[in-house]
Design a protein around this motif. Sequence first.
Motif, PDB file in Angstrom:
ATOM      1  N   TYR A 118       0.833  -1.210   0.000  1.00 34.75           N
ATOM      2  CA  TYR A 118       0.000   0.000   0.000  1.00 34.75           C
ATOM      3  C   TYR A 118       0.872   1.267   0.000  1.00 34.75           C
ATOM      4  CZ  TYR A 118       1.091  -1.030   4.845  1.00 34.75           C
ATOM      5  OH  TYR A 118       1.751  -1.370   5.998  1.00 34.75           O
ATOM      6  N   TYR A 119       1.895   1.268  -0.811  1.00 32.49           N
ATOM      7  CA  TYR A 119       2.891   2.338  -0.811  1.00 32.49           C
ATOM      8  C   TYR A 119       2.467   3.589  -1.569  1.00 32.49           C
ATOM      9  CZ  TYR A 119       3.922   0.646  -5.505  1.00 32.49           C
ATOM     10  OH  TYR A 119       3.813   0.272  -6.804  1.00 32.49           O
ATOM     11  N   VAL A 120       1.571   3.490  -2.518  1.00 27.50           N
ATOM     12  CA  VAL A 120       1.283   4.591  -3.442  1.00 27.50           C
ATOM     13  C   VAL A 120       0.789   5.835  -2.705  1.00 27.50           C
ATOM     14  CG1 VAL A 120      -0.105   5.318  -5.409  1.00 27.50           C
ATOM     15  CG2 VAL A 120       0.840   3.018  -5.350  1.00 27.50           C
TER      16      VAL A 120
ATOM     17  N   GLU B 290       3.561  17.504  -7.124  1.00 27.68           N
ATOM     18  CA  GLU B 290       2.382  16.704  -7.452  1.00 27.68           C
ATOM     19  C   GLU B 290       2.767  15.567  -8.392  1.00 27.68           C
ATOM     20  OE1 GLU B 290      -1.209  18.572  -8.669  1.00 27.68           O
ATOM     21  OE2 GLU B 290      -0.787  20.345  -7.463  1.00 27.68           O
ATOM     22  N   VAL B 291       2.212  14.413  -8.093  1.00 26.29           N
ATOM     23  CA  VAL B 291       2.478  13.234  -8.916  1.00 26.29           C
ATOM     24  C   VAL B 291       1.254  12.336  -8.862  1.00 26.29           C
ATOM     25  CG1 VAL B 291       3.566  11.915  -7.064  1.00 26.29           C
ATOM     26  CG2 VAL B 291       4.221  11.483  -9.404  1.00 26.29           C
ATOM     27  N   SER B 292       0.997  11.622  -9.949  1.00 26.33           N
ATOM     28  CA  SER B 292      -0.150  10.724  -9.989  1.00 26.33           C
ATOM     29  C   SER B 292       0.252   9.329  -9.527  1.00 26.33           C
ATOM     30  CB  SER B 292      -0.731  10.660 -11.402  1.00 26.33           C
ATOM     31  OG  SER B 292       0.179  10.021 -12.264  1.00 26.33           O
ATOM     32  N   SER B 293      -0.743   8.549  -9.208  1.00 23.19           N
ATOM     33  CA  SER B 293      -0.465   7.185  -8.753  1.00 23.19           C
ATOM     34  C   SER B 293       0.143   6.337  -9.870  1.00 23.19           C
ATOM     35  CB  SER B 293      -1.741   6.532  -8.228  1.00 23.19           C
ATOM     36  OG  SER B 293      -2.724   6.496  -9.231  1.00 23.19           O
ATOM     37  N   SER B 294      -0.227   6.606 -11.104  1.00 21.64           N
ATOM     38  CA  SER B 294       0.346   5.838 -12.209  1.00 21.64           C
ATOM     39  C   SER B 294       1.841   6.111 -12.379  1.00 21.64           C
ATOM     40  CB  SER B 294      -0.398   6.125 -13.512  1.00 21.64           C
ATOM     41  OG  SER B 294      -0.280   7.480 -13.858  1.00 21.64           O
TER      42      SER B 294
ATOM     43  N   ASN C  46       4.717   3.338 -12.154  1.00 20.96           N
ATOM     44  CA  ASN C  46       5.659   3.162 -13.265  1.00 20.96           C
ATOM     45  C   ASN C  46       7.103   3.213 -12.786  1.00 20.96           C
ATOM     46  OD1 ASN C  46       3.760   2.794 -15.254  1.00 20.96           O
ATOM     47  ND2 ASN C  46       3.720   4.936 -15.854  1.00 20.96           N
ATOM     48  N   VAL C  47       7.401   4.097 -11.848  1.00 21.76           N
ATOM     49  CA  VAL C  47       8.756   4.144 -11.302  1.00 21.76           C
ATOM     50  C   VAL C  47       9.029   2.871 -10.512  1.00 21.76           C
ATOM     51  CG1 VAL C  47      10.267   5.350  -9.684  1.00 21.76           C
ATOM     52  CG2 VAL C  47       8.876   6.656 -11.275  1.00 21.76           C
ATOM     53  N   ARG C  48       8.060   2.434  -9.755  1.00 24.41           N
ATOM     54  CA  ARG C  48       8.226   1.225  -8.929  1.00 24.41           C
ATOM     55  C   ARG C  48       8.475  -0.022  -9.770  1.00 24.41           C
ATOM     56  NH1 ARG C  48       9.513  -2.549  -7.130  1.00 24.41           N
ATOM     57  NH2 ARG C  48       8.734  -3.787  -5.419  1.00 24.41           N
ATOM     58  N   THR C  49       7.821  -0.118 -10.911  1.00 23.79           N
ATOM     59  CA  THR C  49       7.960  -1.307 -11.756  1.00 23.79           C
ATOM     60  C   THR C  49       9.073  -1.164 -12.793  1.00 23.79           C
ATOM     61  OG1 THR C  49       6.254  -0.502 -13.263  1.00 23.79           O
ATOM     62  CG2 THR C  49       5.555  -1.997 -11.497  1.00 23.79           C
TER      63      THR C  49
END
Length: 87
Positions: free
Chosen positions: A31-33, A46-50, A54-57
Motif C-alpha cells: 500500500y505504498y502509493v 504533485e504526482v499521480s499514482s500511475s 511506473n517508477v516502482r515497476t
Amino acid sequence: MTNITKNSISKKMRSHFDQTFDFLDRYLPTYYVREVIDLLEKESFEVSSSVVRNVRTKRTTSNLRVLNALLKIAEKYKDLEEKITLK
C-alpha cells in the motif's frame, strides 16, 4: 581509428539500480502509493499514482524524486521491521 574504451560506469549504475529495486522489493509495503503521494505533496510536488507505479515497476527511472520517496518509505518500514524483530 582510435580505440574506444568501454565505459564501466553504466554497468556500475545498473548494479546500483538493481540493488535499489531489490531493497524496494524487500521492504516496500503493498500500500505504498498513497504514502509516496502524501510525502511528495509535503514537498510541493504533485504526482499521480500511475507515475509512482511506473517508477516502482522500473518502466521509468528518470523521475528521481519519486524513486527517493519510494526509498524513504521502504527505509521507514525496514526500521519498523527491525524494531519488531528485536523485541
